[in-house]
Structure formats: structure tokens, C-alpha cells
Design an enzyme around this catalytic site. Sequence first.
Site, PDB file in Angstrom:
ATOM      1  N   ASN A   9       1.688 -35.944 -27.678  1.00  0.00           N
ATOM      2  CA  ASN A   9       1.659 -35.519 -26.273  1.00  0.00           C
ATOM      3  C   ASN A   9       2.575 -36.471 -25.496  1.00  0.00           C
ATOM      4  O   ASN A   9       2.201 -37.602 -25.228  1.00  0.00           O
ATOM      5  CB  ASN A   9       0.205 -35.601 -25.773  1.00  0.00           C
ATOM      6  CG  ASN A   9       0.081 -35.340 -24.288  1.00  0.00           C
ATOM      7  OD1 ASN A   9       1.046 -34.943 -23.624  1.00  0.00           O
ATOM      8  ND2 ASN A   9      -1.113 -35.563 -23.754  1.00  0.00           N
ATOM      9  N   LYS A  11       3.427 -36.380 -22.491  1.00  0.00           N
ATOM     10  CA  LYS A  11       3.042 -36.515 -21.077  1.00  0.00           C
ATOM     11  C   LYS A  11       4.287 -36.435 -20.191  1.00  0.00           C
ATOM     12  O   LYS A  11       5.224 -35.708 -20.516  1.00  0.00           O
ATOM     13  CB  LYS A  11       2.250 -37.814 -20.862  1.00  0.00           C
ATOM     14  CG  LYS A  11       1.052 -37.907 -21.826  1.00  0.00           C
ATOM     15  CD  LYS A  11       0.045 -38.942 -21.453  1.00  0.00           C
ATOM     16  CE  LYS A  11      -1.090 -38.911 -22.464  1.00  0.00           C
ATOM     17  NZ  LYS A  11      -2.179 -39.824 -22.144  1.00  0.00           N
ATOM     18  N   HIS A  96      -6.469 -31.067 -21.012  1.00  0.00           N
ATOM     19  CA  HIS A  96      -6.382 -32.517 -21.202  1.00  0.00           C
ATOM     20  C   HIS A  96      -7.146 -33.213 -20.079  1.00  0.00           C
ATOM     21  O   HIS A  96      -7.155 -32.735 -18.945  1.00  0.00           O
ATOM     22  CB  HIS A  96      -4.908 -32.948 -21.214  1.00  0.00           C
ATOM     23  CG  HIS A  96      -4.732 -34.370 -21.615  1.00  0.00           C
ATOM     24  ND1 HIS A  96      -4.925 -35.408 -20.733  1.00  0.00           N
ATOM     25  CD2 HIS A  96      -4.419 -34.929 -22.803  1.00  0.00           C
ATOM     26  CE1 HIS A  96      -4.731 -36.556 -21.375  1.00  0.00           C
ATOM     27  NE2 HIS A  96      -4.423 -36.295 -22.626  1.00  0.00           N
ATOM     28  N   GLU A  98      -6.480 -35.629 -18.269  1.00  0.00           N
ATOM     29  CA  GLU A  98      -5.681 -35.929 -17.067  1.00  0.00           C
ATOM     30  C   GLU A  98      -5.563 -34.690 -16.189  1.00  0.00           C
ATOM     31  O   GLU A  98      -5.517 -34.789 -14.960  1.00  0.00           O
ATOM     32  CB  GLU A  98      -4.297 -36.465 -17.491  1.00  0.00           C
ATOM     33  CG  GLU A  98      -4.420 -37.894 -18.026  1.00  0.00           C
ATOM     34  CD  GLU A  98      -3.385 -38.277 -19.060  1.00  0.00           C
ATOM     35  OE1 GLU A  98      -2.373 -37.578 -19.227  1.00  0.00           O
ATOM     36  OE2 GLU A  98      -3.600 -39.319 -19.728  1.00  0.00           O
ATOM     37  N   GLU A 168     -11.203 -36.278 -27.190  1.00  0.00           N
ATOM     38  CA  GLU A 168     -10.521 -37.426 -26.602  1.00  0.00           C
ATOM     39  C   GLU A 168     -11.443 -38.108 -25.593  1.00  0.00           C
ATOM     40  O   GLU A 168     -11.519 -37.688 -24.429  1.00  0.00           O
ATOM     41  CB  GLU A 168      -9.248 -36.974 -25.880  1.00  0.00           C
ATOM     42  CG  GLU A 168      -8.220 -36.328 -26.774  1.00  0.00           C
ATOM     43  CD  GLU A 168      -6.824 -36.448 -26.154  1.00  0.00           C
ATOM     44  OE1 GLU A 168      -5.957 -37.069 -26.791  1.00  0.00           O
ATOM     45  OE2 GLU A 168      -6.623 -35.939 -25.047  1.00  0.00           O
ATOM     46  N   GLY A 174      -5.033 -44.097 -23.266  1.00  0.00           N
ATOM     47  CA  GLY A 174      -4.082 -44.979 -22.601  1.00  0.00           C
ATOM     48  C   GLY A 174      -4.642 -46.350 -22.271  1.00  0.00           C
ATOM     49  O   GLY A 174      -4.045 -47.102 -21.504  1.00  0.00           O
ATOM     50  N   SER A 214      -5.712 -43.671 -27.704  1.00  0.00           N
ATOM     51  CA  SER A 214      -5.179 -44.924 -28.250  1.00  0.00           C
ATOM     52  C   SER A 214      -5.047 -44.903 -29.778  1.00  0.00           C
ATOM     53  O   SER A 214      -5.305 -45.910 -30.435  1.00  0.00           O
ATOM     54  CB  SER A 214      -6.009 -46.128 -27.779  1.00  0.00           C
ATOM     55  OG  SER A 214      -5.935 -46.242 -26.365  1.00  0.00           O
TER      56      SER A 214
HETATM   57  P1  PGA Z   1      -2.959 -42.265 -25.773  1.00  0.00           P
HETATM   58  O1  PGA Z   1      -3.065 -40.769 -25.175  1.00  0.00           O
HETATM   59  O2  PGA Z   1      -2.663 -42.123 -27.245  1.00  0.00           O
HETATM   60  O3  PGA Z   1      -1.815 -42.886 -25.026  1.00  0.00           O
HETATM   61  O4  PGA Z   1      -4.266 -42.932 -25.523  1.00  0.00           O
HETATM   62  C1  PGA Z   1      -3.707 -39.758 -25.905  1.00  0.00           C
HETATM   63  C2  PGA Z   1      -3.744 -38.488 -25.089  1.00  0.00           C
HETATM   64  O5  PGA Z   1      -3.879 -38.567 -23.864  1.00  0.00           O
HETATM   65  O6  PGA Z   1      -3.628 -37.377 -25.640  1.00  0.00           O
END
Ligand code: PGA
Length: 252
Positions: A9, A11, A96, A98, A168, A174, A214
Site C-alpha cells: 500500500n 499510500k 483502510h 486511514e 490491521e 505506521g 508495521s
Molecule cells: P505500515 O502500514 O506497514 O506502514 O504500518 C500498513 C498499512 O497501513 O496498510
Amino acid sequence: MRQKVIAGNWKMYKDLAETRELLGALVARTAEIPEGVTAVVCPPFTSLSVAAEMVRGSRIRLGAQNMSEHDEGAFTGEISWKMLKSAGCDFVILGHSERRQYYGETDESVNRKAKKALRAALQPILCVGETLKERESGVTDAIVGGQVRGVLEGLTAEEMNRLIIAYEPVWAIGTGRTATPAQAEAVHAMIRGIVRNLYGDAVSQSLVIQYGGSVKPDNSAELLSQNDIDGALVGGACLKADSFYQIIRSAK
Ligand code: PGA
């Protein structure tokens, strides 16, 4: 045996020049993708058609990060399933955390989007996960279970074979703070149990459930070796070819 699916992803990172650079490096190394592992990249919308050209004929597949629940119309700033299909996407990330947190997406809107995507032969990656507060109050299973039931509402068993669920935990995204393999496995097994109750054993056994939050080269092998963890949704570590390939190789 379930296929392992490793999706990156991107982003809101990578303009066109950066897309060409990263995908050039990824496409050059597809011999490193093990048998039984599917590698997917999900760049921003503006990079999709360039990305589609670059991955054509390779073992890397293309996905988007979001999609409108409408077919077309006066929805300024939105992107439809038809646009994603014509740009070369096979996958789409939906719900997601976010998008839930900053753009008001809910289980209901994710469910409507999932139905659209499936009818358009786009494979949805449906994201679920609890916040830190929810985990600390001991309601992880109730929250995640509710999200799973909500996003799957009304889907048929046949459609279940064409989607992915990504667990997730919001507190792990993140933050550098990963769920332990045991913590992740417990939730994955719980999700598979819900799907077994709803759709039976065969559907639940073939469902791909990714872990995200992460995921890094130094923790991916252990996470991916858990019984019910069938892949990873990778944010930060997918932005460099080296770390993304280390994770892809560790899926074997
Ligand atoms: P990250 O993000 O690996 O940077 O924690 C994962 C995601 O949001 O899909």
C-alpha cells in the site's frame, strides 16, 4: 494450500517519476517472487496507468487504494470501478483505517463498495482492525468481529472466494509497533471462525486473511508462518524494492 498474497500500500507517496523508479526495480526482480506467492502493488491513482504498463506481462499485479461506491456521476474527486478496471487494476483496498478515520468510511460504505468491486471483477482487500483503546479495553474480538460481519453483509459464498480480508490493528499501522505473531494469529483465527459460521468450512479454509501494521523484513517471516496468516498488507516497507522483496521472499 492458500496462496500467500503480499500487497504494498503505497499510500500518498510516489509521483510519476518515483513510480517509474520503484516499479522498474520491482519488475526487474520478479524472479524472486516464490511459487505460491502473489505480489500486488497499490500506487496512488495518478500512477495507476503508468504502473499498469510497467507491470504488464510480469508477475506483479496492480491494485488501487480506494474506490467510489457509485458507478459514475457528479461525485467530484471520486474514482469509479470502471476507471480502475480501465487503468489495469485487479485489486482494490477498501476500508483502510486511514479512510475510516479521516474520511468517514464505515462498515456499511465499505460493504457497498465491496459489492461494486466484486461485480466488476475487482478483488477487494477489506480492512478491519481495532484501535489501541479498544484493545486495551478487551473488546478486540467484538470490534473486529462486528467489522467483519458488517463488511461481508449480503455477500455470497462465490463472492467470498474472490476477496481478501486484511486484519490491521490501528495501533500497529505506521507506528513501528507490530502485533506479536500470537496476537495476530488469535485475531486471524477468530475471523476465520466467523467466516466458517457464516459460509461453512470450505469458504473459510480458502479465504486469504492478510496481516498489516508495521510489517518489516525482520518480522514478516514469523508473522507469515502462523496458521491463519496468509499474507501481508505492507505500508512503509513497500516503498523500497529491497525491503518489499525481503518480505515477499519471507512468505515462502
Ligand atoms: P505500515 O502500514 O506497514 O506502514 O504500518 C500498513 C498499512 O497501513 O496498510
